[in-house]
Structure formats: C-alpha cells, structure tokens
Design an enzyme around this catalytic site. Structure first.
Site, PDB file in Angstrom:
ATOM      1  N   HIS A  42     165.514  57.418  -8.703  1.00 40.59           N
ATOM      2  CA  HIS A  42     164.237  57.051  -8.105  1.00 40.59           C
ATOM      3  C   HIS A  42     163.975  57.969  -6.908  1.00 40.59           C
ATOM      4  O   HIS A  42     164.882  58.608  -6.387  1.00 40.59           O
ATOM      5  CB  HIS A  42     164.273  55.599  -7.646  1.00 40.59           C
ATOM      6  CG  HIS A  42     164.324  54.627  -8.780  1.00 40.59           C
ATOM      7  ND1 HIS A  42     163.873  53.336  -8.657  1.00 40.59           N
ATOM      8  CD2 HIS A  42     164.758  54.739 -10.066  1.00 40.59           C
ATOM      9  CE1 HIS A  42     164.034  52.703  -9.800  1.00 40.59           C
ATOM     10  NE2 HIS A  42     164.585  53.534 -10.668  1.00 40.59           N
ATOM     11  N   GLU A  93     163.263  57.298  -3.769  1.00 43.69           N
ATOM     12  CA  GLU A  93     163.980  56.904  -2.559  1.00 43.69           C
ATOM     13  C   GLU A  93     165.451  57.302  -2.647  1.00 43.69           C
ATOM     14  O   GLU A  93     166.051  57.759  -1.671  1.00 43.69           O
ATOM     15  CB  GLU A  93     163.842  55.390  -2.338  1.00 43.69           C
ATOM     16  CG  GLU A  93     162.412  54.932  -2.121  1.00 43.69           C
ATOM     17  CD  GLU A  93     161.650  54.624  -3.414  1.00 43.69           C
ATOM     18  OE1 GLU A  93     160.565  54.026  -3.310  1.00 43.69           O
ATOM     19  OE2 GLU A  93     162.128  54.949  -4.520  1.00 43.69           O
ATOM     20  N   SER A 113     155.601  51.055  -2.990  1.00 44.96           N
ATOM     21  CA  SER A 113     156.518  50.003  -2.561  1.00 44.96           C
ATOM     22  C   SER A 113     157.849  50.152  -3.292  1.00 44.96           C
ATOM     23  O   SER A 113     157.875  50.278  -4.515  1.00 44.96           O
ATOM     24  CB  SER A 113     155.903  48.626  -2.866  1.00 44.96           C
ATOM     25  OG  SER A 113     156.793  47.591  -2.510  1.00 44.96           O
ATOM     26  N   CYS A 153     161.178  49.568  -5.299  1.00 46.45           N
ATOM     27  CA  CYS A 153     161.638  48.550  -6.249  1.00 46.45           C
ATOM     28  C   CYS A 153     162.848  47.822  -5.665  1.00 46.45           C
ATOM     29  O   CYS A 153     163.327  48.145  -4.576  1.00 46.45           O
ATOM     30  CB  CYS A 153     161.998  49.219  -7.583  1.00 46.45           C
ATOM     31  SG  CYS A 153     163.493  50.231  -7.485  1.00 46.45           S
ATOM     32  N   CYS A 191     165.878  50.199  -4.996  1.00 48.46           N
ATOM     33  CA  CYS A 191     165.732  51.000  -3.787  1.00 48.46           C
ATOM     34  C   CYS A 191     165.703  50.135  -2.528  1.00 48.46           C
ATOM     35  O   CYS A 191     166.171  50.554  -1.470  1.00 48.46           O
ATOM     36  CB  CYS A 191     164.503  51.892  -3.899  1.00 48.46           C
ATOM     37  SG  CYS A 191     164.674  53.107  -5.229  1.00 48.46           S
TER      38      CYS A 191
END
Length: 156
Positions: A62, A64, A87, A89, A92
């Site tokens: 991901h 992040e 935002s 998940c 993360c």
C-alpha cells in the site's frame, strides 16, 4: 513535541502535493492511484511511495507502507506525520498505531472511509483535508477499474 511551525495548513498542502504526485505516478504505472509520504517532526521528507499492489503483485504494498519502508529504520516515529491521498485502510492504520506515528493527514475520505476515526480515538491526530483533486483521482479510477478497486479494498 511536534513542531507546530512545520505543520501549518499551508504545509499540509505542500505535503499533500508530494503524496498526490506519488498517486499520479501509480496511476501512470497502471496501479491504484494512492500516494503517501512520511515527514519528520520538523517537516523534512523521510520517505514517499505509492500503492504498488498491481505493479508488484504484492497485496501488502500500500502507499503508506511504501512511504514507511522508504523512510527506513528509525529509533522512533514520534512527532512524524504520514500524509496519504486517501483515508488509510485498517492495515495501514495498524502500521500507524504500531509505530507511534503522531499525525495522519488525509487527502480525502469520501471515496473510502478507512481507519482514521479509530486512529483519532487512539490518540493519533487526524487532519482531514477533503481535497477535490484527490477525490477526482479516486472517483475516476473507481469508475474506470472497479474490479481492481474492489480487490484493493478487499470486497467483491
């Protein structure tokens, strides 16, 4: 303590621009357009990255996570700010909580509401920007590639 001078609304826009550039790069590579960047307590860029699940065939890559990995090993993440175009998940969000990242700046949370409220309840400062460019990027992607999007968020 977080340096407030490095974390103004103007600086959040500059920080988001780094994450947004990553999201656009991910889209250009054929991936999910989510970007992130991790900044130090005084606003210095520590790491940046974008969602690479499609490109790498790695469900854990991901945006992040990519930014966190790019920042490298640190003794502490206290005072750091993670900026994401979307935002984060639950996966993360767990990373943020696990490593004590102090603040999360969210580009938008209309396309997907991740774990930012949970993080807020657990002492992480949340700044929700509701950026129209982040939202348009995600809405376009979801419209064009719903099968990839729903795979990314773990739904059918």
């Amino acid at each position: 303590m977080v340096n407030d001078e490095a974390n103004t609304t103007e600086n959040y826009g500059e920080m988001l621009a780094v994450a947004l550039a990553e999201a656009k790069q991910g889209l250009a590579e054929g991936g999910v357009p989510i970007g992130a960047a991790l900044f130090g307590p005084t606003g210095e860029l520590l790491g940046r990255g974008h969602n690479r699940r499609v490109q790498d065939g790695d469900p854990s890559m991901h945006a992040e996570t990519a930014a966190f990995r790019a920042a490298g090993r640190r003794r502490t993440y206290k005072g750091t700010t993670l900026v994401s175009t979307l935002s984060p998940c639950w996966y993360c969000s767990g990373l943020v909580k696990q490593f004590g990242i102090s603040r999360v700046v969210v580009g938008e949370a209309r396309s997907f509401v991740g774990g930012h409220s949970w993080l807020d309840e657990h002492g992480v400062e949340i700044v929700l920007l509701d950026d129209s460019e982040c939202r348009a990027l995600m809405e376009g992607f979801i419209n064009d590639a719903p099968h990839i999007w729903y795979e990314d968020i773990g739904t059918t």
